[in-house]
Enzyme design. Structure first.
Site, short mmCIF file in Angstrom:
data_model
loop_
_atom_site.label_atom_id
_atom_site.label_comp_id
_atom_site.label_asym_id
_atom_site.label_seq_id
_atom_site.Cartn_x
_atom_site.Cartn_y
_atom_site.Cartn_z
N SER A 1 1.15 -1.03 -0.17
CA SER A 1 -0.09 0.18 -0.43
C SER A 1 0.97 1.46 -0.17
O SER A 1 1.70 1.58 -0.79
CB SER A 1 -1.08 0.07 1.37
OG SER A 1 -1.57 0.80 0.91
N ASP B 1 -3.27 -4.59 6.53
CA ASP B 1 -4.32 -5.83 5.23
C ASP B 1 -2.98 -6.84 4.87
O ASP B 1 -1.64 -6.32 4.75
CB ASP B 1 -4.47 -4.88 4.21
CG ASP B 1 -5.18 -5.86 2.93
OD1 ASP B 1 -5.28 -6.93 3.02
OD2 ASP B 1 -5.26 -5.08 1.93
N HIS C 1 -2.72 -1.57 -3.56
CA HIS C 1 -4.51 -0.38 -2.86
C HIS C 1 -4.06 1.02 -4.00
O HIS C 1 -3.32 1.96 -3.70
CB HIS C 1 -4.29 0.14 -1.62
CG HIS C 1 -4.56 -1.23 -0.16
ND1 HIS C 1 -3.72 -0.56 0.77
CD2 HIS C 1 -4.63 -2.27 -0.99
CE1 HIS C 1 -4.37 -1.67 1.59
NE2 HIS C 1 -4.77 -2.52 0.50
#
Length: 304
Positions: free
Chosen positions: A5, A124, A32
């Site tokens: 990310s 995540d 992301h």
């Protein structure tokens, strides 16, 4: 497969630059992205590797020696010999979700999967790496000391059994060694116990406000709603704090509007009625100021 990310793009460059020119495996990258953002990732990443890079396409067969990049606003699922894209419920407020990609690959390919978590915010990828490890696969994280944002690698280290903690350039080399049989990862037996029954957690989903259910046992804490949104404990805490603040500001708006309305009414009233409206206006303003003070004094705890 690589997941990252915030701050992960530079790390992905380093990983790709150190992959072998001939790789007898497919590489999947989940980053992301904003849902409405047009992705130029294949062209950007292609400058850092001799391997062909393309955006994942629903139903496409998986080919070795190729790099597939998740599309914006679509989960990338690994199925038997092909790719599946879906716009299903978000996981951890993300679509694509790293956890979902990792989990799907572990379910299908078990010990043949290598999962990597790179720089990023929140957590995540941690639950996905735990699933890869549970199915006998290999788990790696970028050294948090090197990562631009260390939260995701640190969450993975805390929540899953990690085989290697390496710098980004070392990760590319290690993947090549493992795939080509030059490195023997730590031995691990798959632990495929039957899924535990989900229980109501007492919390509500920040996406749809439905009830959240959770499983007791090993692995990172996750909460799933009836619709299918999946939220980690860290994300749930973060979103709960945002909801609390938003509701407090909504209360301030309502109180200050009420105060202004009371003063407007006082200007049209006479005698004791006017005094009552002015007292009400002052009281509502006092309540608004108290809530502003609560927001200022609010202390938050660092996520684990």
């Amino acid at each position: 497969m690589l997941g990252g990310s915030a701050g992960s793009l530079e790390a992905i460059f380093r990983v790709l630059e150190h992959l072998p020119r001939r790789l007898p495996a497919a590489v999947f990258i989940v980053i992301h992205l904003y849902p409405r953002q047009r992705s130029h990732m294949p062209a950007i990443l292609g400058k850092h590797t001799s391997l062909p890079v393309q955006q994942a396409v629903d139903g496409e067969p998986i080919k070795t020696g190729r790099i597939y990049v998740a599309a914006p606003d679509r989960h990338l699922l690994i199925a038997e010999n092909h790719i599946h894209l879906t716009r299903g419920p978000k996981e951890g407020l993300h679509r694509p979700s790293i956890n979902m990609t990792f989990r799907s690959a572990a379910d299908v390919y078990g010990p043949r999967v290598i999962g990597v978590v790179l720089s990023g915010m929140l957590d995540d990828g941690a639950a996905g790496l735990w699933e890869i490890a549970r199915h006998g696969g290999v788990t790696l994280v970028q050294d948090p000391g090197e990562a631009s944002f260390s939260s995701m690698p640190e969450s993975a280290l805390q929540g899953a059994r990690i085989d290697y903690k390496l710098k980004a350039a070392e990760i590319g080399v290690m993947i090549g060694r493992i795939v080509n049989g030059e490195e023997e990862p730590p031995g691990r037996t798959a632990d495929l116990n039957p899924a535990q029954k989900e229980e109501f957690s007492g919390f509500t989903c920040p996406e749809c406000r439905g009830p959240l259910y959770t499983k007791k046992g090993e692995g990172p804490a996750e909460f799933r709603c009836r619709v299918g949104h999946v939220i980690s404990l860290g994300t749930l805490i973060e979103e709960s704090g945002s909801t609390q603040e938003r509701k407090l500001y909504e209360a301030i708006v309502a109180l200050e509007e009420g105060s202004d309305l009371a003063r407007l009414a006082a200007g049209r009233a006479t005698g004791g009625e006017k005094d009552d409206f002015l007292r009400e206006a002052d009281q509502l303003k006092e309540f608004s100021s108290a809530i502003r003070s609560m927001i200022e004094r609010r202390q938050t705890s660092a996520l684990p």
